[in-house]
Write a protein that holds these residues in place. Structure first.
Motif, PDB file in Angstrom:
ATOM      1  N   UNK A 223     104.080 -76.120 179.395  1.00 21.95           N
ATOM      2  CA  UNK A 223     104.357 -75.845 177.980  1.00 21.95           C
ATOM      3  C   UNK A 223     103.378 -74.828 177.401  1.00 21.95           C
ATOM      4  N   UNK A 224     103.824 -74.125 176.372  1.00 21.57           N
ATOM      5  CA  UNK A 224     102.943 -73.280 175.574  1.00 21.57           C
ATOM      6  C   UNK A 224     102.885 -73.893 174.183  1.00 21.57           C
ATOM      7  N   UNK A 225     101.783 -74.577 173.859  1.00 21.00           N
ATOM      8  CA  UNK A 225     101.751 -75.304 172.573  1.00 21.00           C
ATOM      9  C   UNK A 225     101.846 -74.381 171.375  1.00 21.00           C
ATOM     10  N   UNK A 226     101.280 -73.185 171.480  1.00 26.89           N
ATOM     11  CA  UNK A 226     101.336 -72.204 170.405  1.00 26.89           C
ATOM     12  C   UNK A 226     101.015 -70.853 171.034  1.00 26.89           C
ATOM     13  N   UNK A 227     101.474 -69.765 170.430  1.00 31.86           N
ATOM     14  CA  UNK A 227     101.230 -68.468 171.072  1.00 31.86           C
ATOM     15  C   UNK A 227      99.744 -68.243 171.324  1.00 31.86           C
TER      16      UNK A 227
ATOM     17  N   UNK B 200      98.377 -63.124 167.523  1.00 31.41           N
ATOM     18  CA  UNK B 200      97.676 -62.529 166.373  1.00 31.41           C
ATOM     19  C   UNK B 200      98.305 -63.041 165.080  1.00 31.41           C
ATOM     20  N   UNK B 201      99.632 -62.995 165.037  1.00 34.91           N
ATOM     21  CA  UNK B 201     100.343 -63.448 163.833  1.00 34.91           C
ATOM     22  C   UNK B 201     100.135 -64.938 163.613  1.00 34.91           C
ATOM     23  N   UNK B 202     100.242 -65.705 164.697  1.00 34.85           N
ATOM     24  CA  UNK B 202     100.118 -67.159 164.571  1.00 34.85           C
ATOM     25  C   UNK B 202      98.721 -67.550 164.059  1.00 34.85           C
ATOM     26  N   UNK B 203      97.711 -66.977 164.672  1.00 30.72           N
ATOM     27  CA  UNK B 203      96.335 -67.329 164.268  1.00 30.72           C
ATOM     28  C   UNK B 203      96.101 -66.892 162.819  1.00 30.72           C
TER      29      UNK B 203
ATOM     30  N   UNK C  38      92.494 -71.609 176.065  1.00 34.88           N
ATOM     31  CA  UNK C  38      92.780 -70.202 175.769  1.00 34.88           C
ATOM     32  C   UNK C  38      93.662 -69.633 176.863  1.00 34.88           C
ATOM     33  N   UNK C  39      94.544 -68.753 176.472  1.00 33.98           N
ATOM     34  CA  UNK C  39      95.159 -67.859 177.444  1.00 33.98           C
ATOM     35  C   UNK C  39      94.784 -66.441 177.019  1.00 33.98           C
ATOM     36  N   UNK C  40      94.900 -65.512 177.944  1.00 38.64           N
ATOM     37  CA  UNK C  40      94.501 -64.124 177.688  1.00 38.64           C
ATOM     38  C   UNK C  40      95.010 -63.612 176.330  1.00 38.64           C
ATOM     39  N   UNK C  41      96.308 -63.785 176.007  1.00 41.03           N
ATOM     40  CA  UNK C  41      96.785 -63.222 174.740  1.00 41.03           C
ATOM     41  C   UNK C  41      96.095 -63.827 173.515  1.00 41.03           C
ATOM     42  N   UNK C  42      95.788 -65.113 173.573  1.00 48.94           N
ATOM     43  CA  UNK C  42      95.156 -65.759 172.428  1.00 48.94           C
ATOM     44  C   UNK C  42      93.745 -65.258 172.202  1.00 48.94           C
ATOM     45  N   UNK C  43      93.007 -65.111 173.302  1.00 45.15           N
ATOM     46  CA  UNK C  43      91.621 -64.657 173.172  1.00 45.15           C
ATOM     47  C   UNK C  43      91.575 -63.211 172.658  1.00 45.15           C
ATOM     48  N   UNK C  44      92.442 -62.371 173.196  1.00 50.26           N
ATOM     49  CA  UNK C  44      92.476 -60.974 172.728  1.00 50.26           C
ATOM     50  C   UNK C  44      92.884 -60.932 171.254  1.00 50.26           C
ATOM     51  N   UNK C  45      93.876 -61.745 170.896  1.00 52.56           N
ATOM     52  CA  UNK C  45      94.362 -61.735 169.511  1.00 52.56           C
ATOM     53  C   UNK C  45      93.275 -62.190 168.547  1.00 52.56           C
ATOM     54  N   UNK C  46      92.576 -63.279 168.894  1.00 50.69           N
ATOM     55  CA  UNK C  46      91.533 -63.804 168.002  1.00 50.69           C
ATOM     56  C   UNK C  46      90.392 -62.799 167.870  1.00 50.69           C
ATOM     57  N   UNK C  47      89.963 -62.240 168.985  1.00 51.73           N
ATOM     58  CA  UNK C  47      88.881 -61.253 168.924  1.00 51.73           C
ATOM     59  C   UNK C  47      89.316 -60.029 168.125  1.00 51.73           C
TER      60      UNK C  47
END
Lengths: 281, 261
Positions: free
Chosen positions: B148-152, B121-124, B199-208
Motif C-alpha cells: 500500500x501507499x498510505x499517502x503520496x 509536494x501537494x499533499x504535504x 519515507x519514499x524517494x518522492x516524499x523526501x524530495x518533495x518535503x525538502x
C-alpha cells in the motif's frame, strides 16, 4: 500482521520469477504471442496493427477496426516542422542524433495534455466519465458547468478547439468510420457529438479529432488506458520526416535565433558581491 | 538587427547579450542577472542549481540543505529502477549518450517515480498544518499492506521502512531549523515505521523542496538532478562489461499463461 507472514513476501515471490500472459521467446524455434505462434499463425493471418493490439491488450481486433486505427495515424502525421514534436525532430536532424533519438524525443514531446497521445487519453477519460455521470441523471449542462475553467472556458481535452479554426480532420474521420461500416455511431460518439454541439452553442468551442477518436475507440470496447497505449508514438512519422530532411545540415541550421529573439524578463544585471544579503550568512 | 516581431520565448532565467559583429553569438550570459563568469568563479554548483530553480541565490543554510539532499540521493543503488534501467541499457550496448536519459525517464511515473514527487509536494503542502496523528495515520498504519501507499511520498520499501532515507531526512533537518515540511514528514514516518512504512524517494524530495522554497513542478527537477549522477555512472560502467555478463532468466523460472485473445 500474522507472525508467519514476512513483510517482504510479496517481493520474495517475484524474485527470479516471471509470470506473464504476454508471451515468450522460444529460443531457436518461435515466439508465442498471447498463446499464438508469432512466426506461424500471427505472421500468416494478422496485419501489423492487429498484432500491435493483440500484444498490448490480448484482444484480436477485426481487419476493419485495424484499418481504422491505421488510418487514424494519418491525422497525426503532418510533416510540418513548425508543429512542436516535429520541430524537435528537425532539431535532432541538424544535431545529427540517431533517428531513434528523434523518434523518441518527438513522441515524448507529444505526450502532452495539449496535443498528441496524452491529449487523446485525457479525452477518453473525459468522455467515459461524463457518460457515466449523465447516466446517473446529471444533465449535460450541469456536467459542463462542473468542469474546471481555463480563461473562462471549460477545460475539456478533445473539446476545446475554437471554432474559428475548424479541425479539418473531423470530416475525414467521420467518413472513415462510415466507409468501414461503423454505422450508426456508437453511444460514446453520439455523446461526444452532443457535447460538441452544446459547447459550440455556449462557448464557441468544438470537438477535435482527438475527442472524436477517443469516443470512437471507447465504442470499440477499449479503455482509456488501452487507448493511450495503442496511441503512443502516433506522431513518429511526421517527426521522422522532419528529422530526415535536416540530417547533415550544419549545427544550428534549422530556424536559428539571434540572442535578442528571446525576450528576457528577469532581474537586471547584478553582482554576487557582499551587498547581496542572502550570501552574507 | 531588429528582433522577431513576436519573441520565440520569454524567460526570466537567462539573458544573452550578442557580440557586435554577430547577433547569433553571445558575448555575455547572465542567470537571473548574475554573469556566468562570476557564478563559476564564486559559487558552488548546488548554489547555481538553486538559483536556476528558485530565482535567487540561496542562503548558506539552504545551499547546504540542497547539497546534502543531492549527495544523499546521488546514487540510490544498482537496484533502483532508474539506475537498473541505465545498467540494463549499458550492458546491452545501447548508445552511451542515451544511458542517462533512459535512466531518468525509467524512474518517472506516478508510482514511486518523479510524478509522485509533485503529488507528494501537494499533499504535504495541504496537510502541513495537520498533526500526523490527526490524519488518522496511526489507525491507517495498522491496517496497511506492505504494497500500500498510505499517502503520496510515503510507503514501504519492499515491505519495510527505508532506513537510509530516514537518516538522510534527519541529516537535512539538522542543517536547518527552517525545515517544517521535513519535520512534519519525520513525524509521519515515526507513526508509520513500526508498520513497515516510511519515507519514499518522492516524499523526501518533495518535503525538502518545500523547505527550500521550490514549487510543485520544480520539485520534480530537484529529484531528477539529484539522482542523475548515479544513473550516469552506473550505466556507463556496464558498457565496459561483456553483454553475456547479463543473463536472461532461465525458462524454468518463466511462467507463461496462455489465453488467446
Amino acid at each position: 500482521m500474522s507472525a508467519s507472514i514476512r513483510p517482504d513476501d510479496y517481493w520474495r515471490a517475484r524474485r527470479r520469477h516471471i509470470r506473464t500472459a504476454t508471451g515468450q521467446w522460444l529460443s531457436g524455434k518461435d515466439a508465442i504471442v498471447r498463446g499464438r505462434s508469432l512466426l506461424g499463425e500471427c505472421m500468416e493471418t494478422l496485419d501489423l496493427r492487429q498484432l500491435q493490439v493483440l500484444e498490448i491488450t490480448g484482444r484480436l481486433i477485426s481487419p476493419r477496426l485495424s484499418e481504422w486505427i491505421d488510418k487514424s495515424v494519418f491525422f497525426t502525421s503532418y510533416p510540418d516542422p513548425r508543429i512542436w514534436c516535429n520541430f524537435l525532430g528537425a532539431s535532432c536532424g541538424t544535431q545529427a542524433t540517431t533517428p531513434v533519438v528523434a523518434h523518441a524525443i518527438g513522441c515524448l514531446a507529444a505526450d502532452s495534455r495539449a496535443y498528441g497521445s496524452r491529449a487523446q487519453y485525457l479525452a477518453a477519460q473525459t468522455v467515459e466519465r461524463l457518460i457515466a455521470e449523465e447516466a446517473e441523471g446529471v444533465p449535460l449542462e450541469v456536467l459542463v458547468e462542473g468542469v474546471p475553467k481555463r480563461h473562462g472556458f471549460p477545460s475539456l481535452s478533445g473539446f476545446a478547439r475554437p471554432l474559428k479554426v475548424e479541425d479539418e480532420r473531423l470530416g475525414p474521420a467521420r467518413e472513415l468510420s462510415r466507409r468501414l461500416g461503423f454505422a450508426p455511431p456508437g453511444p460514446a460518439v453520439l455523446f461526444a457529438e452532443r457535447l460538441s454541439n452544446y459547447l459550440e452553442a455556449q462557448y464557441g468551442l468544438g470537438m477535435n479529432v482527438a475527442g472524436y477518436g477517443a469516443a470512437f475507440l471507447l465504442d470499440q470496447g477499449f479503455t482509456p488506458d488501452e487507448i493511450y497505449r495503442i496511441s503512443a508514438g502516433r506522431v513518429a512519422i511526421g517527426v521522422m520526416a522532419c528529422y530526415a530532411e535536416r540530417f547533415g545540415e550544419p549545427a544550428n541550421a534549422f530556424l536559428p535565433l539571434h540572442c535578442n529573439d528571446i525576450a528576457y524578463r528577469g532581474p537586471a544585471a547584478r553582482s554576487v558581491g557582499d551587498e547581496h544579503p542572502q550570501r552574507s550568512r | 538587427m531588429p528582433a522577431l516581431p513576436h519573441p520565440e520565448f520569454t524567460t526570466r532565467i537567462c539573458q544573452e547579450l550578442p557580440t557586435k559583429s554577430n547577433p547569433f553569438v553571445a558575448r555575455e550570459r547572465r542567470l537571473y542577472g548574475y554573469a556566468i563568469d562570476e557564478l563559476w568563479g564564486r559559487c558552488t554548483l548546488s548554489e547555481v542549481i538553486y538559483l536556476m530553480i528558485g530565482g535567487e541565490l540561496p542562503t548558506r543554510e539552504r545551499a547546504r540543505l540542497l547539497e546534502c539532499l543531492m549527495i544523499g540521493l546521488s546514487n540510490l543503488g544498482p537496484r533502483d529502477v532508474g539506475i537498473r534501467a541505465a545498467m540494463t541499457a549499458g550492458i546491452s550496448k545501447t548508445h552511451e549518450e542515451l544511458l542517462l536519459p533512459i535512466g531518468l525517464l525509467a524512474c518517472g511515473g506516478s508510482n514511486n517515480g518523479n510524478t509522485e514527487i509533485a503529488l507528494a509536494h501537494r499533499y504535504i503542502r495541504e496537510h502541513l498544518q495537520h498533526d500526523p496523528q490527526d490524519l488518522g495515520a496511526t489507525t491507517l498504519a495498522a491496517h496497511l499492506a506492505p504494497t500500500d501507499t498510505p499517502m503520496p511520498g510515503f510507503g514501504s520499501t519492499y515491505g519495510s521502512e527505508d532506513p537510509i532515507l530516514t537518516r538522510l531526512a534527519n541529516a537535512c533537518i539538522e542543517l536547518s531549523i527552517d525545515t517544517p515540511a521535513l519535520r512534519w514528514g519525520q513525524k509521519v514516518v515515526t507513526t508509520l515505521a513500526p508498520h513497515g512504512h516510511g519515507w519514499r524517494f518522492p516524499g523526501l524530495v518533495a518535503a525538502a523542496s518545500l523547505d527550500l522554497g521550490f514549487g510543485e513542478r520544480e520539485s520534480i527537477a530537484v529529484g531528477q538532478l539529484a539522482r542523475a549522477p548515479g544513473i550516469a555512472a552506473q550505466g556507463l560502467e556496464q558498457l565496459h562489461h561483456p553483454i553475456h555478463h547479463s543473463r536472461f532468466l532461465e525458462d524454468e523460472h518463466y511462467e507463461r499463461i496462455d489465453s488467446p485473445g
